[in-house]
Design a protein around this motif. Structure first.
Motif, mmCIF file in Angstrom:
data_model
loop_
_atom_site.group_PDB
_atom_site.id
_atom_site.type_symbol
_atom_site.label_atom_id
_atom_site.label_comp_id
_atom_site.label_asym_id
_atom_site.label_seq_id
_atom_site.Cartn_x
_atom_site.Cartn_y
_atom_site.Cartn_z
ATOM 1 N N VAL A 36 31.069 125.008 25.842
ATOM 2 C CA VAL A 36 32.414 125.314 25.372
ATOM 3 C C VAL A 36 32.324 126.654 24.664
ATOM 4 C CG1 VAL A 36 34.259 124.580 23.815
ATOM 5 C CG2 VAL A 36 32.967 122.866 25.070
ATOM 6 N N ARG A 40 36.749 129.012 27.200
ATOM 7 C CA ARG A 40 36.774 127.749 27.930
ATOM 8 C C ARG A 40 36.626 126.631 26.906
ATOM 9 N NH1 ARG A 40 32.455 127.505 31.977
ATOM 10 N NH2 ARG A 40 31.196 126.857 30.230
ATOM 11 N N THR A 42 37.615 122.623 25.376
ATOM 12 C CA THR A 42 37.736 121.260 25.900
ATOM 13 C C THR A 42 39.180 121.033 26.354
ATOM 14 O OG1 THR A 42 38.319 120.327 23.755
ATOM 15 C CG2 THR A 42 35.953 120.437 24.300
ATOM 16 N N ASP A 43 39.407 120.037 27.180
ATOM 17 C CA ASP A 43 40.761 119.753 27.667
ATOM 18 C C ASP A 43 41.715 119.463 26.515
ATOM 19 O OD1 ASP A 43 39.946 120.141 30.270
ATOM 20 O OD2 ASP A 43 39.687 118.003 30.690
ATOM 21 N N ASP A 44 41.259 118.694 25.521
ATOM 22 C CA ASP A 44 42.120 118.375 24.378
ATOM 23 C C ASP A 44 42.518 119.634 23.611
ATOM 24 O OD1 ASP A 44 42.036 115.687 24.980
ATOM 25 O OD2 ASP A 44 40.450 115.241 23.524
ATOM 26 N N GLU A 46 42.575 122.709 24.808
ATOM 27 C CA GLU A 46 43.455 123.492 25.683
ATOM 28 C C GLU A 46 44.886 122.974 25.609
ATOM 29 O OE1 GLU A 46 43.431 126.180 27.562
ATOM 30 O OE2 GLU A 46 41.304 126.651 27.355
ATOM 31 N N ASP A 47 45.061 121.659 25.649
ATOM 32 C CA ASP A 47 46.404 121.075 25.559
ATOM 33 C C ASP A 47 47.060 121.418 24.224
ATOM 34 O OD1 ASP A 47 46.085 119.992 28.065
ATOM 35 O OD2 ASP A 47 45.584 117.970 27.329
ATOM 36 N N CYS A 48 46.292 121.320 23.158
ATOM 37 C CA CYS A 48 46.804 121.650 21.830
ATOM 38 C C CYS A 48 47.208 123.118 21.759
ATOM 39 C CB CYS A 48 45.754 121.314 20.780
ATOM 40 S SG CYS A 48 46.282 121.587 19.081
ATOM 41 N N ASP A 50 48.028 125.081 24.229
ATOM 42 C CA ASP A 50 49.200 125.301 25.075
ATOM 43 C C ASP A 50 50.490 124.946 24.339
ATOM 44 O OD1 ASP A 50 47.773 126.282 27.202
ATOM 45 O OD2 ASP A 50 47.770 124.389 28.317
#
Length: 71
Positions: A36, A40, A42-44, A46-48, A50
């Motif tokens: 990470v 790049r 983590t998905d969590d 990235e969502d936050c 966004d």
């Protein structure tokens, strides 16, 4: 060109372009599996980010002085 096409969000479009170039370059030089980094997340995360990014876009006018100082 960005200012004309994206009058409200051109500063953020510029920032996103820089982010994409940095991410590509980082992937070329440092890309261990499962790592990470700033480009790049983590998905969590990235969502936050966004959802926060959308809030920044809604309040884009208050960011103009910041971007002008950075420029």
């Amino acid at each position: 060109m960005l200012r004309r096409g994206f009058p409200r969000t051109h500063y953020f479009a510029q920032a996103k372009s820089v982010q994409m170039v940095a991410a590509a370059r980082c992937a070329e030089t440092f890309d261990p599996p499962g790592s990470v980094n700033l480009w790049r997340l983590t998905d969590d995360l990235e969502d936050c980010l966004d959802s926060i990014w959308e809030n920044w876009l809604d309040d884009a006018g208050t960011w103009q002085p910041f971007f002008e100082r950075v420029a």
